[in-house]
Design a protein around this motif. Structure first.
Motif, PDB file in Angstrom:
ATOM      1  N   ALA A   3       0.849  -1.199   0.000  1.00 59.53           N
ATOM      2  CA  ALA A   3       0.000   0.000   0.000  1.00 59.53           C
ATOM      3  C   ALA A   3       0.880   1.243   0.000  1.00 59.53           C
ATOM      4  O   ALA A   3       1.966   1.242   0.574  1.00 59.53           O
ATOM      5  N   GLU A   4       0.403   2.276  -0.668  1.00 59.02           N
ATOM      6  CA  GLU A   4       1.145   3.524  -0.732  1.00 59.02           C
ATOM      7  C   GLU A   4       1.262   4.123   0.670  1.00 59.02           C
ATOM      8  O   GLU A   4       0.296   4.121   1.427  1.00 59.02           O
ATOM      9  N   GLN A   5       2.447   4.636   0.991  1.00 56.60           N
ATOM     10  CA  GLN A   5       2.624   5.266   2.301  1.00 56.60           C
ATOM     11  C   GLN A   5       2.180   6.708   2.236  1.00 56.60           C
ATOM     12  O   GLN A   5       2.900   7.571   1.737  1.00 56.60           O
ATOM     13  N   LEU A   6       0.998   6.962   2.727  1.00 56.15           N
ATOM     14  CA  LEU A   6       0.414   8.300   2.633  1.00 56.15           C
ATOM     15  C   LEU A   6       0.737   9.156   3.847  1.00 56.15           C
ATOM     16  O   LEU A   6       0.507  10.363   3.842  1.00 56.15           O
ATOM     17  N   VAL A   7       1.270   8.496   4.866  1.00 56.16           N
ATOM     18  CA  VAL A   7       1.744   9.205   6.055  1.00 56.16           C
ATOM     19  C   VAL A   7       3.097   8.619   6.406  1.00 56.16           C
ATOM     20  O   VAL A   7       3.214   7.410   6.585  1.00 56.16           O
TER      21      VAL A   7
END
Ligand code: HXC
Length: 261
Positions: A3-7
């Motif tokens: 999953a994309e690291q959005l934080v």
């Protein structure tokens, strides 16, 4: 696939301040549901990590957040958002026990402004931009904007922001009492926020937690009950070792060695 690291979670050099950096630069950190879920997860992790004493929430030195994700919201229907309590999980941040310092540079718009308002201590750059532009989209603030702003800056200014969508600068935000500190132009707002976190990290954890709890209680209670809540917490601190240590250290003219007990 990962999953994309959005934080992006990181730590100050002492390890005592957790820094959570919103990481969706291409969308000016628009607060999508997945981003907010990750933010909540990282906040929970930091809150339950014994090493962490304070948490900085930031978008970095360029942009805080340009609001909730408009592209995600645009086709949603009432039945869907109502049943799922859409964006209801945004207020999870207010359940965190450790102090949260918001470090705002650039845009803090809509939900971005509301996220900033949910932090405990807000620090910004002079030319940060705060606004509640929801009215321009046919909606109103839904993350506490109308409620928290009115409490913070009064009815006239809250109405002005909410009904016109106008922007105010970081300097004005501080004059109005939204932000507590403004860094000098060119100074790092994240470093300034971490410094505040490190100051807090130098105190006993129980007193810090009680201080946050007391201020927050007072924001929700009538004065008499708020004062009572404060007094009880104050009195309870006399059951802690840190109170004995803090006062003994003062009398002995030495630095206190907190044990968080
Ligand atoms: C989704 C967004 C976005 C947002 C910016 N982007 N804000 N995407 N939701 N809120 C995207 C743009 O679509 C664009 O993607 C990229 O980020 C860069 O933005 P630009 O508009 O090209 O940049 P610029 O011209 O510099 O303008 C910056 C801006 C403008 C003034 C901040 O982006 C803007 O007005 N954004 C919307 C601000 C807003 O109305 N926020 C409130 C949202 S409602 P592409 O793919 O084109 O490059 C809200 C409700 C809260 O927050 C409810 C809480 C519970």
């Amino acid at each position: 696939t990962q999953a994309e690291q959005l934080v992006l979670p990181s730590r100050s050099s002492t390890g005592k301040v957790a820094i959570l950096t919103l990481n969706r630069p291409k969308a000016l950190n628009a607060l999508s549901s997945p981003l907010f879920a990750q933010l909540n997860q990282e906040l929970e992790k930091a809150d339950s990590d014994d090493e962490v004493r304070a948490i900085v929430v930031t978008g970095g030195e360029k942009v805080f957040a340009a609001g909730a994700d408009i592209k995600e919201m645009k086709d949603k229907e009432f039945s869907e958002v109502y049943k799922a309590d859409f964006l209801g999980d945004w207020s999870n941040i207010t359940k965190i026990r450790k102090p949260i310092i918001g470090a705002v540079a650039g845009y803090a718009l809509g939900g971005g402004c509301e996220l900033a308002l949910m932090t405990d201590i807000l620090i910004c750059t002079p030319n940060a931009t705060f606004s509640q532009p929801e009215i321009t989209l046919g909606i109103i603030p839904g993350g506490g904007g109308t409620q928290r702003l009115a409490g913070l800056i009064g009815k006239a200014r809250a109405m002005d922001l909410v009904l016109t969508g106008r922007r105010i600068s970081g300097t004005e935000a501080a004059q109005w009492g939204i932000a507590s500190r403004v860094v000098e132009e060119g100074e790092s707002v994240v470093e300034a926020a971490v410094k505040v976190g490190e100051t807090i990290a130098g105190f006993g954890r129980i007193a810090v937690q009680a201080g946050k709890e007391a201020v927050n209680a007072g924001l929700e209670l009538p004065l008499e009950q708020g004062l009572k809540a404060e007094r009880r917490l104050f009195q309870q601190l006399f059951a802690t070792q840190d109170q004995k240590e803090g006062m003994a250290a003062f009398a002995e003219k030495r630095k206190a060695a907190w044990t968080d007990k």
